[in-house]
Structures are given as structure tokens and as C-alpha cells.
Motif scaffolding. Structure first.
Motif, PDB file in Angstrom:
ATOM      1  N   GLU A 122       0.839  -1.194   0.000  1.00 42.96           N
ATOM      2  CA  GLU A 122       0.000   0.000   0.000  1.00 42.96           C
ATOM      3  C   GLU A 122       0.873   1.244   0.000  1.00 42.96           C
ATOM      4  OE1 GLU A 122      -3.826   1.602   2.487  1.00 42.96           O
ATOM      5  OE2 GLU A 122      -3.318  -0.524   2.520  1.00 42.96           O
ATOM      6  N   GLY A 123       0.576   2.173  -0.880  1.00 43.16           N
ATOM      7  CA  GLY A 123       1.326   3.420  -0.953  1.00 43.16           C
ATOM      8  C   GLY A 123       2.596   3.339  -1.782  1.00 43.16           C
ATOM      9  N   ASN A 124       2.943   2.168  -2.307  1.00 41.32           N
ATOM     10  CA  ASN A 124       4.135   2.036  -3.147  1.00 41.32           C
ATOM     11  C   ASN A 124       3.735   2.329  -4.591  1.00 41.32           C
ATOM     12  OD1 ASN A 124       6.358   1.255  -4.667  1.00 41.32           O
ATOM     13  ND2 ASN A 124       6.708  -0.632  -3.513  1.00 41.32           N
ATOM     14  N   PRO A 125       4.187   3.457  -5.165  1.00 40.14           N
ATOM     15  CA  PRO A 125       3.766   3.821  -6.524  1.00 40.14           C
ATOM     16  C   PRO A 125       4.308   2.875  -7.602  1.00 40.14           C
ATOM     17  CG  PRO A 125       5.458   5.327  -5.738  1.00 40.14           C
ATOM     18  CD  PRO A 125       5.097   4.439  -4.589  1.00 40.14           C
ATOM     19  N   LYS A 126       5.296   2.043  -7.259  1.00 36.48           N
ATOM     20  CA  LYS A 126       5.848   1.089  -8.231  1.00 36.48           C
ATOM     21  C   LYS A 126       5.020  -0.188  -8.317  1.00 36.48           C
ATOM     22  CE  LYS A 126      10.547   2.807  -7.852  1.00 36.48           C
ATOM     23  NZ  LYS A 126      11.939   2.493  -7.565  1.00 36.48           N
ATOM     24  N   HIS A 127       4.095  -0.373  -7.389  1.00 35.50           N
ATOM     25  CA  HIS A 127       3.232  -1.555  -7.391  1.00 35.50           C
ATOM     26  C   HIS A 127       1.875  -1.204  -7.992  1.00 35.50           C
ATOM     27  CE1 HIS A 127       5.311  -4.222  -4.146  1.00 35.50           C
ATOM     28  NE2 HIS A 127       6.146  -3.801  -5.077  1.00 35.50           N
TER      29      HIS A 127
END
Length: 177
Positions: free
Chosen positions: A99-104
Motif C-alpha cells: 500500500e502506498g508504493n507507486p511502483k506496485h
């Protein structure tokens, strides 16, 4: 008195009780051996409060390792999905996106992957369609929120996914204005 138990026994008891409730109210044969079709039991849950449970049918184990149990609760039809102990799911479980990881890139909802429009190593721009999901007979396009490079694609057309499953990983992510 639960406080008289050994610590491991008590923690096992507490975990079981929080997951299944007070199973002491179940008739002993139903607890140990389960119910077969057309069996009926009465469960006293409180003074003057009883539940009448009539087992109607149980389905075969599905590809996800669950069975559907059909029963009546005080004459009202009910259906529940129950995980079968020891049953291996033939559906591949996907890791969850951070959650919150823009790469995921996470699945926004449960559904099926209809198409994958990109592959590993491909440069993408904000707004590009990455893949398409189908849920409840409606297709949803998952689009890139930023310029990046696709590092890894974890799904294929036909895969079933749950909400927040990791669909792809991006590299070279740059914040879009």
C-alpha cells in the motif's frame, strides 16, 4: 476457568474461540463428526434462545479449496463457503501490492484478467492502458498513473485476482505533474 490452563493451551483455546466462537454449545456428535445431509440439531445459545440447524447439502471442493454448505437456520435457507483443510487450491495466489508504493500496480477489485497490454522492459507513459480486468461482466482498464518502465508482469489473461493483488511492478518511476 481458562486462566488455569498452560500458556500454550490457553493461546490455542483463545485463538480457536475468537475464530469459531463458543463451540461448547454444539451437540457433541455434530462437533466431532459434522452433519450429513438432512441432519438437524438444536443449539441452545442462551437461556430461552435456540437455533435449529438443518444441513441440506455440501458441494464438492472447488478449484480454490472451498466447499459450499447449504443449510437452514431456523427455517431460513443459508449458504456459506468453507475452506477444506488439506485441500490445495489450483488457483495461484498472487502476492499483495504494498500500500502506498507507486511502483506496485494493485488490482482495484476481484475479477479476471482479460488482457495484458504491456510486457517487462516496456516504457510506459501516464494514461497508457496496462491491462484490462473483468468483474461482474464489466471491463475496467488499469492505466499508468505516471511515466515508468514495466519491471515485471505477474498476471496473464485468464488469471483470477483478488482486490489488492499485485499485478505488475514498475521501475524508473517518475512523479507526474
Amino acid at each position: 476457568a481458562s486462566w488455569l490452563m498452560y500458556p500454550k493451551v490457553f493461546s490455542d483455546y483463545a485463538r480457536h474461540r475468537s475464530q469459531f466462537g463458543n463451540v461448547a454449545v454444539l451437540p457433541t456428535p455434530a462437533f466431532f463428526f459434522g452433519m450429513t445431509a438432512s441432519d438437524e440439531v438444536t443449539v441452545d445459545i442462551d437461556q430461552g434462545k435456540s437455533l435449529i440447524i438443518r444441513h441440506l447439502a455440501t458441494s464438492e471442493t472447488d478449484e480454490q479449496g472451498f466447499r459450499r454448505v447449504f443449510f437452514e437456520l431456523n427455517g431460513q435457507p443459508r449458504l456459506v463457503r468453507v475452506a477444506v483443510q488439506g485441500a490445495e487450491s489450483s488457483v495461484k495466489a498472487h502476492p499483495k501490492a504494498e500500500e502506498g508504493n507507486p511502483k506496485h500496480i494493485p488490482a482495484p477489485m476481484p475479477g479476471s484478467v482479460v488482457s495484458v497490454a504491456v510486457s517487462a522492459g516496456q516504457a510506459i507513459e501516464r494514461g497508457d492502458v496496462l491491462l484490462t480486468l473483468e468483474a461482474m461482466k464489466m471491463e475496467t482498464a488499469i492505466r499508468a498513473e505516471s511515466n515508468a518502465t514495466v519491471s515485471e508482469v505477474l498476471v496473464r489473461p485468464g488469471d483470477r485476482v483478488e482486490a489488492k493483488d499485485l499485478l505488475m511492478v514498475l521501475a524508473g518511476y517518475t512523479e507526474s505533474k
